[in-house]
Scaffold this motif. Structure first.
Motif, mmCIF file in Angstrom:
data_model
loop_
_atom_site.group_PDB
_atom_site.id
_atom_site.type_symbol
_atom_site.label_atom_id
_atom_site.label_comp_id
_atom_site.label_asym_id
_atom_site.label_seq_id
_atom_site.Cartn_x
_atom_site.Cartn_y
_atom_site.Cartn_z
ATOM 1 N N VAL A 181 -8.433 9.545 3.678
ATOM 2 C CA VAL A 181 -8.805 8.145 3.757
ATOM 3 C C VAL A 181 -9.963 7.918 2.786
ATOM 4 N N GLN B 37 -25.422 10.717 6.101
ATOM 5 C CA GLN B 37 -24.241 11.558 6.248
ATOM 6 C C GLN B 37 -24.146 12.569 5.102
ATOM 7 N N TRP C 22 -2.249 8.050 6.579
ATOM 8 C CA TRP C 22 -2.922 6.823 6.990
ATOM 9 C C TRP C 22 -2.226 5.562 6.512
ATOM 10 N N PRO D 275 -7.693 1.261 4.778
ATOM 11 C CA PRO D 275 -8.799 1.774 5.595
ATOM 12 C C PRO D 275 -9.869 2.462 4.745
ATOM 13 N N VAL D 276 -11.110 2.177 5.053
ATOM 14 C CA VAL D 276 -12.248 2.755 4.340
ATOM 15 C C VAL D 276 -13.265 3.238 5.367
ATOM 16 N N ARG D 277 -13.710 4.477 5.224
ATOM 17 C CA ARG D 277 -14.777 5.021 6.072
ATOM 18 C C ARG D 277 -16.102 4.886 5.335
ATOM 19 N N PRO D 278 -17.002 4.076 5.809
ATOM 20 C CA PRO D 278 -18.296 3.964 5.128
ATOM 21 C C PRO D 278 -19.018 5.307 5.079
ATOM 22 N N VAL D 279 -19.677 5.547 3.956
ATOM 23 C CA VAL D 279 -20.450 6.773 3.755
ATOM 24 C C VAL D 279 -21.922 6.391 3.647
ATOM 25 N N THR D 280 -22.762 7.056 4.407
ATOM 26 C CA THR D 280 -24.188 6.746 4.402
ATOM 27 C C THR D 280 -24.976 7.876 3.730
ATOM 28 N N GLY E 293 -13.384 7.390 1.585
ATOM 29 C CA GLY E 293 -14.639 7.691 2.260
ATOM 30 C C GLY E 293 -14.619 8.973 3.074
ATOM 31 N N GLU E 294 -13.458 9.588 3.225
ATOM 32 C CA GLU E 294 -13.377 10.827 4.007
ATOM 33 C C GLU E 294 -14.011 11.989 3.252
ATOM 34 N N PRO F 133 -16.613 3.230 -0.556
ATOM 35 C CA PRO F 133 -17.175 3.538 0.762
ATOM 36 C C PRO F 133 -18.696 3.563 0.797
#
Length: 359
Positions: A338, A84, A354, A76-81, A340-341, A137
């Motif tokens: 996770v 953000q 996770w 699992p990867v949380r994209p970072v913008t 990207g967290e 991410p």
């Protein structure tokens, strides 16, 4: 042929094999207590177990079988913008996991990187070698302006050519152990942007205080340059908060010395992965990682060096599962973010296991 190339690339990450320096050498680091006989050395450690012979390690990689070392299910990867990142409190200290030991930090409004690796493989070759399990991410081109970049040592899974070449003119200042500066210059970084540190040397940059500290490891990027550069752990102090980053290390008494000298840390990034009985002195088992965390007197144990590359024979989940069980038994506050967290130091969070249920 491909397997031989893979092993050549991989071998420098875990065990190393090089001819010792012989004869006279140009020794710009002769004043360093770590520099002896033209090479850097770890201090004596009677607890350190010997590594297997180079032949045994090579033979194992040539003929051994790996099981479960690469995930079947997606990590699992949380994209970072960029939006953000910009929204994160400028008065706080935040850390974003990019994968393996790579992290993006926002320290009171300014951005820093630790051991950034955005490349597809950790190898001297672009076409063979350990390949990442997941994408970062955020993309390199989406990184904000970087005030400082910290490197622990020169192995391929910590010092990545395509990443450094892209960032060469986009980072204000690089902080590296002795000898690593020349690596960066070869990758296009201007020498005046690089500051080299011996163990226990410290400096302040833009309100952040950095101290290079001991670790028990080795260095090298080929079969002929082992221990020509130094390796280090790092202390990062921003405002009233302290972060410890172990870099790569086997367990040694230096962790206790660091804890005594600094009096503890709000967050301790501790290596936990790529361990093996064939090279016990240069990486820590989960049990040793917990011991190191206790020695440095951390408040939160944040485990790194896992979940991104296949660098050993244990299953990819083993570092996380074992350390989680140990932390629960010892009532240690554990952080296994996770990819990207965002973790904000000093703020409460709920830690997710996770990896459970993933193959």
């Amino acid at each position: 042929m491909c397997k031989s190339l893979f092993l050549a690339a991989f071998f420098g990450l875990v065990a190393g094999c090089a001819s010792p320096a012989s004869g006279a050498c140009d020794a710009p680091y002769g004043q360093s207590p770590q520099f002896k006989n033209c090479l850097f050395e770890n201090p004596p450690n009677p607890e350190a177990l010997p590594s297997a012979s180079s032949w045994k390690i090579w033979s194992r990689f040539l003929t051994g079988t790996k099981t479960g070392t690469v995930p079947v299910d997606p990590i699992p990867v949380r994209p970072v913008t960029p939006a953000q990142l910009e929204a994160l409190d400028r008065e706080g200290n935040h850390i974003i996991r990019l994968g393996h030991s790579s992290h993006l930090l926002k320290l009171r409004g300014k951005y820093w990187l630790i051991d950034p690796v955005f490349g597809e493989r950790v190898s001297p070759f672009s076409f063979v070698g350990p390949k990442r399990f997941h994408q970062p991410p955020l993309k390199l081109e989406d990184l904000p302006p970087i005030e400082g970049l910290i490197l622990s040592h020169d192995h391929y899974d910590h010092l990545d050519v395509p990443t450094i070449e892209y960032l060469a003119k986009r980072v204000n200042r690089y902080f590296v152990p002795l000898g690593v500066g020349a690596r960066l210059v070869d990758m296009g970084v201007a020498p005046e942007r690089v500051a080299e540190f011996d163990w226990w040397q410290a400096a302040e940059h833009d309100g952040v205080r950095l101290t290079a500290a001991p670790s028990q490891h080795f260095s090298g990027r080929s079969l002929t340059d082992r221990n020509r550069t130094l390796w280090a752990s790092w202390i990062v102090e921003s405002g009233s908060q302290r972060i410890f980053y172990s870099g790569d290390s086997g367990y040694f008494g230096g962790f206790r010395q660091i804890g005594e000298r600094f009096g503890g840390f709000d967050l301790a990034l501790i290596e936990n992965g790529a361990y093996d009985a064939y090279w016990p002195a240069v990486h820590m088992t989960p049990e040793e990682s917990v011991r190191a965390f206790e020695d440095v007197r951390g408040k939160v144990m944040y485990v790194v060096h896992n979940s991104t590359f296949d660098l050993a024979f244990h299953t990819w989940q083993d570092p996380l599962a074992r350390v989680a069980k140990l932390a629960e038994a010892k009532k240690i506050e554990l952080a296994t973010p996770v990819i990207g967290e965002v973790l904000t130091i000093g703020k409460p969070r709920t830690n997710a296991l996770w990896w459970e249920g993933l193959k």
